[in-house]
Design a protein around this motif. Sequence first.
Motif, PDB file in Angstrom:
ATOM      1  N   VAL A   1      44.655  27.449 -15.714  1.00 34.51           N
ATOM      2  CA  VAL A   1      44.402  26.013 -15.532  1.00 34.51           C
ATOM      3  C   VAL A   1      42.890  25.823 -15.688  1.00 34.51           C
ATOM      4  O   VAL A   1      42.116  26.140 -14.796  1.00 34.51           O
ATOM      5  N   ARG A   2      42.489  25.329 -16.870  1.00 34.84           N
ATOM      6  CA  ARG A   2      41.071  25.363 -17.228  1.00 34.84           C
ATOM      7  C   ARG A   2      40.280  24.155 -16.758  1.00 34.84           C
ATOM      8  O   ARG A   2      39.052  24.176 -16.697  1.00 34.84           O
ATOM      9  N   GLU A   3      40.997  23.064 -16.423  1.00 34.28           N
ATOM     10  CA  GLU A   3      40.313  21.860 -15.935  1.00 34.28           C
ATOM     11  C   GLU A   3      41.044  21.326 -14.732  1.00 34.28           C
ATOM     12  O   GLU A   3      42.277  21.409 -14.667  1.00 34.28           O
ATOM     13  N   ARG A   4      40.295  20.758 -13.795  1.00 38.17           N
ATOM     14  CA  ARG A   4      40.930  20.155 -12.615  1.00 38.17           C
ATOM     15  C   ARG A   4      40.221  18.836 -12.311  1.00 38.17           C
ATOM     16  O   ARG A   4      39.046  18.660 -12.662  1.00 38.17           O
ATOM     17  N   PRO A   5      40.949  17.922 -11.609  1.00 36.63           N
ATOM     18  CA  PRO A   5      40.348  16.608 -11.333  1.00 36.63           C
ATOM     19  C   PRO A   5      39.103  16.720 -10.454  1.00 36.63           C
ATOM     20  O   PRO A   5      39.084  17.497  -9.501  1.00 36.63           O
ATOM     21  N   LEU A   6      38.070  15.942 -10.798  1.00 31.26           N
ATOM     22  CA  LEU A   6      36.867  15.876  -9.972  1.00 31.26           C
ATOM     23  C   LEU A   6      37.106  14.843  -8.867  1.00 31.26           C
ATOM     24  O   LEU A   6      37.772  13.827  -9.121  1.00 31.26           O
ATOM     25  N   PRO A   7      36.572  15.069  -7.678  1.00 30.97           N
ATOM     26  CA  PRO A   7      36.796  14.122  -6.582  1.00 30.97           C
ATOM     27  C   PRO A   7      36.381  12.689  -6.951  1.00 30.97           C
ATOM     28  O   PRO A   7      37.041  11.724  -6.589  1.00 30.97           O
ATOM     29  N   GLY A   8      35.309  12.531  -7.744  1.00 32.40           N
ATOM     30  CA  GLY A   8      34.839  11.190  -8.112  1.00 32.40           C
ATOM     31  C   GLY A   8      35.509  10.611  -9.349  1.00 32.40           C
ATOM     32  O   GLY A   8      35.087   9.574  -9.853  1.00 32.40           O
ATOM     33  N   GLY A   9      36.526  11.286  -9.902  1.00 35.52           N
ATOM     34  CA  GLY A   9      37.183  10.827 -11.133  1.00 35.52           C
ATOM     35  C   GLY A   9      36.803  11.715 -12.309  1.00 35.52           C
ATOM     36  O   GLY A   9      35.759  12.361 -12.289  1.00 35.52           O
ATOM     37  N   GLY A  10      37.674  11.752 -13.322  1.00 31.06           N
ATOM     38  CA  GLY A  10      37.432  12.612 -14.492  1.00 31.06           C
ATOM     39  C   GLY A  10      37.857  14.038 -14.207  1.00 31.06           C
ATOM     40  O   GLY A  10      38.399  14.336 -13.130  1.00 31.06           O
ATOM     41  N   MET A  11      37.605  14.900 -15.194  1.00 32.06           N
ATOM     42  CA  MET A  11      38.026  16.298 -15.065  1.00 32.06           C
ATOM     43  C   MET A  11      36.808  17.214 -15.087  1.00 32.06           C
ATOM     44  O   MET A  11      35.814  16.913 -15.748  1.00 32.06           O
ATOM     45  N   GLY A  12      36.892  18.321 -14.390  1.00 36.70           N
ATOM     46  CA  GLY A  12      35.797  19.297 -14.371  1.00 36.70           C
ATOM     47  C   GLY A  12      36.313  20.668 -14.784  1.00 36.70           C
ATOM     48  O   GLY A  12      37.508  20.969 -14.658  1.00 36.70           O
ATOM     49  N   LYS A  13      35.405  21.514 -15.287  1.00 37.94           N
ATOM     50  CA  LYS A  13      35.780  22.828 -15.821  1.00 37.94           C
ATOM     51  C   LYS A  13      35.915  23.860 -14.699  1.00 37.94           C
ATOM     52  O   LYS A  13      35.055  23.971 -13.830  1.00 37.94           O
ATOM     53  N   VAL A  14      37.021  24.608 -14.762  1.00 33.70           N
ATOM     54  CA  VAL A  14      37.205  25.741 -13.847  1.00 33.70           C
ATOM     55  C   VAL A  14      36.522  26.955 -14.470  1.00 33.70           C
ATOM     56  O   VAL A  14      36.783  27.276 -15.622  1.00 33.70           O
ATOM     57  N   ASP A  15      35.625  27.616 -13.732  1.00 36.24           N
ATOM     58  CA  ASP A  15      34.977  28.794 -14.329  1.00 36.24           C
ATOM     59  C   ASP A  15      35.207  30.058 -13.510  1.00 36.24           C
ATOM     60  O   ASP A  15      34.382  30.967 -13.501  1.00 36.24           O
ATOM     61  N   VAL A  16      36.354  30.099 -12.808  1.00 36.88           N
ATOM     62  CA  VAL A  16      36.757  31.349 -12.140  1.00 36.88           C
ATOM     63  C   VAL A  16      38.186  31.700 -12.555  1.00 36.88           C
ATOM     64  O   VAL A  16      38.889  30.878 -13.143  1.00 36.88           O
ATOM     65  N   ASP A  17      38.595  32.909 -12.217  1.00 37.20           N
ATOM     66  CA  ASP A  17      39.911  33.424 -12.603  1.00 37.20           C
ATOM     67  C   ASP A  17      41.043  32.870 -11.732  1.00 37.20           C
ATOM     68  O   ASP A  17      40.877  32.669 -10.530  1.00 37.20           O
TER      69      ASP A  17
END
Length: 373
Positions: A215-231
């Motif tokens: 799962v490479r992106e997850r929702p940001l608390p303020g809206g939009g998506m952010g990048k996951v950079d861990v395993d």
Amino acid sequence: MREIKVAVVGTKFMGRAHANAYRQARAFFSPPLAPVLHLACGTNEKETREFAEKFGFSGYTTDWREAVGDPQVGLVDICSPNDLHAPIALAAAKAGKAVFCEKPLARDLSEAKEMLRAVSDAGVPHMICFNYRFFPAIRLAKGLIEDGALGEIRQFHALYLQDWGLAPGLPLTWRFQKERAGSGALGDTAVHIVDLARFLVGEVAEVTGMLTTFVRERPLPGGGMGKVDVDDTAAFLARFSSGATGVFETSRVALGRKNFMHLEVNGSRGSLFWNAEDPNWLWFYSLDDPASVRGFRRIMVTEEVHPYAKNWWPTGHVLGYEHTFVHAVVELLSALSAGRNPVPSFVDGVRAQAVLEAVLLSEGSRRWERVPA
Ligand code: SOE
């Protein structure tokens, strides 16, 4: 009775597990040094106040520096996100306080070593919370291995699978950020099976591993998506210094698995296995049994002779996850009272972190890597 005032930093899952442990330890084990819940510390004022009230702390603060600096506090208990482990431990060591820290010790090996150096230089007692070591069945397994009941240990297998990483809409919390967590499932869950491997079988000498982020992106608390950079998952093969082999796998996206930790040890004369979702039973197979009845026997680890059992309930009245934290706290308080360092210590935290570091290296190099000394 001698007492020690405790500040618990963190009010979520681990903060609750630790706060509960101090209360139960005092009531069920009467340790020579009695813990007093002095200060609770969290980031959200309302939640921290409620947490402090529920668990019976004398007070609360939203500033960890205040908790560490309080002259009455003798023990600083770190249940914060991983990026705060080092700053809090370093400040506590400087202030001459004992430190109890959740796993993983740090975000990476150099930070973990810095923490060990700080507590050692300051001469303060230090302990890491590898709570799974404190299941009675794990203690029994260790006793059997040490007594030679399994003969020469040849193989260690460990699976630690969870699926909470698949919860729909799960936001990009600190656990999915390298900057804050250090790594993903590797540091969060594989670290437990690495510690249990070291506890039961010995030091890991080299590894070859593979990390994956599904799962490479997850929702940001303020809206939009952010990048996951861990395993999300980590798998690795290992060679122990003893010559035994190890197979490790962990995941936070293994659909249907909740806290599925399966350990198995095979030796030349016997084998054992255990699962954390059914923790009161240890399965043991022995070549010493007559061939006609040989098979895995299921030992219910709740007899008076079993570790920790007699302080709780009558035989067969089973124990659970929370009891492991109580047992860890009893070790911490007994050690502080006796003037020795508790076990597992930051040294164990550093050794486990060294194995994780070698797995990360190996993912990059695509080769076997030595675990740094
Ligand atoms: C991860 O889901 C987690 O909460 C770990 O952080 C704990 O250490 C483990 O005991 C349970 O799972």
